[in-house]
Design an enzyme around this catalytic site. Sequence first.
Site, PDB file in Angstrom:
ATOM      1  N   ASP A  22       0.741  -1.383  -0.011  1.00 42.55           N
ATOM      2  CA  ASP A  22      -0.106  -0.036   0.100  1.00 42.55           C
ATOM      3  C   ASP A  22       0.815   1.466   0.059  1.00 42.55           C
ATOM      4  O   ASP A  22       1.992   1.285   0.536  1.00 42.55           O
ATOM      5  CB  ASP A  22      -0.875  -0.182   1.293  1.00 42.55           C
ATOM      6  CG  ASP A  22      -2.167   0.942   1.296  1.00 42.55           C
ATOM      7  OD1 ASP A  22      -2.295   1.534   0.035  1.00 42.55           O
ATOM      8  OD2 ASP A  22      -2.732   1.054   2.264  1.00 42.55           O
ATOM      9  N   ASN A  24       1.343   3.385  -2.882  1.00 41.79           N
ATOM     10  CA  ASN A  24       1.803   3.851  -4.375  1.00 41.79           C
ATOM     11  C   ASN A  24       1.344   5.256  -4.629  1.00 41.79           C
ATOM     12  O   ASN A  24       2.049   6.262  -5.209  1.00 41.79           O
ATOM     13  CB  ASN A  24       1.345   2.931  -5.436  1.00 41.79           C
ATOM     14  CG  ASN A  24       2.032   1.753  -5.338  1.00 41.79           C
ATOM     15  OD1 ASN A  24       2.988   1.483  -4.499  1.00 41.79           O
ATOM     16  ND2 ASN A  24       1.336   0.562  -5.922  1.00 41.79           N
ATOM     17  N   GLY A  25      -0.121   5.331  -4.570  1.00 40.93           N
ATOM     18  CA  GLY A  25      -0.784   6.661  -4.876  1.00 40.93           C
ATOM     19  C   GLY A  25      -0.047   7.788  -4.083  1.00 40.93           C
ATOM     20  O   GLY A  25       0.122   8.963  -4.757  1.00 40.93           O
ATOM     21  N   TRP A  27       2.773   7.883  -2.658  1.00 39.68           N
ATOM     22  CA  TRP A  27       4.130   8.167  -3.056  1.00 39.68           C
ATOM     23  C   TRP A  27       4.327   9.045  -4.225  1.00 39.68           C
ATOM     24  O   TRP A  27       5.096  10.050  -4.179  1.00 39.68           O
ATOM     25  CB  TRP A  27       4.932   6.952  -3.096  1.00 39.68           C
ATOM     26  CG  TRP A  27       6.268   6.931  -3.676  1.00 39.68           C
ATOM     27  CD1 TRP A  27       7.337   6.956  -2.700  1.00 39.68           C
ATOM     28  CD2 TRP A  27       6.700   6.907  -4.767  1.00 39.68           C
ATOM     29  NE1 TRP A  27       8.349   6.901  -3.318  1.00 39.68           N
ATOM     30  CE2 TRP A  27       8.498   6.955  -4.769  1.00 39.68           C
ATOM     31  CE3 TRP A  27       6.321   6.778  -6.027  1.00 39.68           C
ATOM     32  CZ2 TRP A  27       8.976   6.917  -5.941  1.00 39.68           C
ATOM     33  CZ3 TRP A  27       7.259   6.831  -7.105  1.00 39.68           C
ATOM     34  CH2 TRP A  27       8.550   6.866  -7.160  1.00 39.68           C
ATOM     35  N   ASN A  70     -10.830  -3.182  -6.167  1.00 40.57           N
ATOM     36  CA  ASN A  70     -10.022  -2.164  -6.855  1.00 40.57           C
ATOM     37  C   ASN A  70     -10.775  -1.820  -8.134  1.00 40.57           C
ATOM     38  O   ASN A  70     -10.469  -0.896  -8.715  1.00 40.57           O
ATOM     39  CB  ASN A  70      -8.680  -2.514  -7.007  1.00 40.57           C
ATOM     40  CG  ASN A  70      -7.798  -2.693  -5.892  1.00 40.57           C
ATOM     41  OD1 ASN A  70      -6.821  -3.187  -5.620  1.00 40.57           O
ATOM     42  ND2 ASN A  70      -8.164  -1.777  -4.797  1.00 40.57           N
ATOM     43  N   ARG A  73     -11.974   1.706  -8.409  1.00 40.34           N
ATOM     44  CA  ARG A  73     -11.059   2.951  -8.747  1.00 40.34           C
ATOM     45  C   ARG A  73     -11.449   3.564 -10.106  1.00 40.34           C
ATOM     46  O   ARG A  73     -12.082   2.949 -10.953  1.00 40.34           O
ATOM     47  CB  ARG A  73      -9.578   2.409  -8.646  1.00 40.34           C
ATOM     48  CG  ARG A  73      -9.300   2.102  -7.398  1.00 40.34           C
ATOM     49  CD  ARG A  73      -7.666   1.873  -7.252  1.00 40.34           C
ATOM     50  NE  ARG A  73      -7.611   1.515  -5.982  1.00 40.34           N
ATOM     51  CZ  ARG A  73      -6.455   1.671  -5.179  1.00 40.34           C
ATOM     52  NH1 ARG A  73      -5.454   2.493  -5.695  1.00 40.34           N
ATOM     53  NH2 ARG A  73      -6.288   1.521  -3.888  1.00 40.34           N
ATOM     54  N   ARG A 192      -5.136  -2.323   9.045  1.00 44.83           N
ATOM     55  CA  ARG A 192      -6.179  -3.449   8.731  1.00 44.83           C
ATOM     56  C   ARG A 192      -5.651  -4.482   7.571  1.00 44.83           C
ATOM     57  O   ARG A 192      -4.563  -4.175   6.982  1.00 44.83           O
ATOM     58  CB  ARG A 192      -7.257  -2.568   7.951  1.00 44.83           C
ATOM     59  CG  ARG A 192      -7.233  -1.481   6.875  1.00 44.83           C
ATOM     60  CD  ARG A 192      -8.545  -1.167   6.573  1.00 44.83           C
ATOM     61  NE  ARG A 192      -8.139   0.058   5.451  1.00 44.83           N
ATOM     62  CZ  ARG A 192      -8.109   1.382   5.646  1.00 44.83           C
ATOM     63  NH1 ARG A 192      -8.435   1.690   7.037  1.00 44.83           N
ATOM     64  NH2 ARG A 192      -7.814   2.278   4.823  1.00 44.83           N
TER      65      ARG A 192
END
Length: 248
Positions: A22, A24-25, A27, A70, A73, A192
């Site tokens: 988790d 990536n976005g 970053w 996902n 998205r 989580r």
Amino acid sequence: MLDGSSVQSQAPLPRHVAIVMDGNGRWAKKRFMPRFFGHKAGVDSLVKTVLACADRGIDYLTVYAFSSENWKRPTEEVSGLMGLVLVAVAKYLTKLADQGVRIRIVGDRTEVSDKLRAAWEHAESLTQNNTRITLSVCFNYGGRWDVVQACRQAIRDGVPPDELDEARLNGYMALAHTPDPDLFIRTGGEVRISNFLLWQAAYSELVFTDCLWPEFGVAELDSALAEYARRDRRFGGVKDSVPEARRA
Ligand code: FPP
């Protein structure tokens, strides 16, 4: 949470590590770049992590690359991730195959494109005889989906309800080719499980780190392994009473 101390050579090593990759976005956002840029960097991080795990003698690495949820998205992010898989296979498959990595794709393949399915099948067949480490990439995967598909398959096979015990059902789960994960890592600061390995992680040691996935490297892996080595695993019993069935 992690103190970064080095892993002793005799320290208990997890046989199977599972990772929720988790961050990536965030970053990418920190660099004023689109989210896709973060996912692309995430692939590089994944390849480094697979090889580092193999170097340390870890037998199984399982990663959450695309969850059943996902699909919610934005369309361009979903199609970007699908395209990225094809690019990643083209860029890294030979290297991983040469390094002894066996690749398995875990999840519902019925909803992905023929092209993607073909790429998965090629990656699996090219690496099927490799034995150094098994990389299971969970794609269009959810822990609840897995329980449901396993039950459905058992019913289809006509397994009598009285004979459907934990071991038998486990044989129908999507990760039947691996022992249960010993260590479950989540990067990106959230604490989580997010529908990952709900069945298999029953007794996994959980390690959460704020490190964003594209920044995860050898130092963070070793910190997580050191944290694992400090844990006292009892599997609901007392010390040194690990049930054989869960250590397959
Ligand atoms: C979570 O970060 C990450 C994902 C949903 C995708 C993970 C995928 C990769 C690392 C690429 C793997 C690709 C292959 C080919 C196996 P996020 O987008 O939720 O980040 P955020 O929480 O910062 O928004």
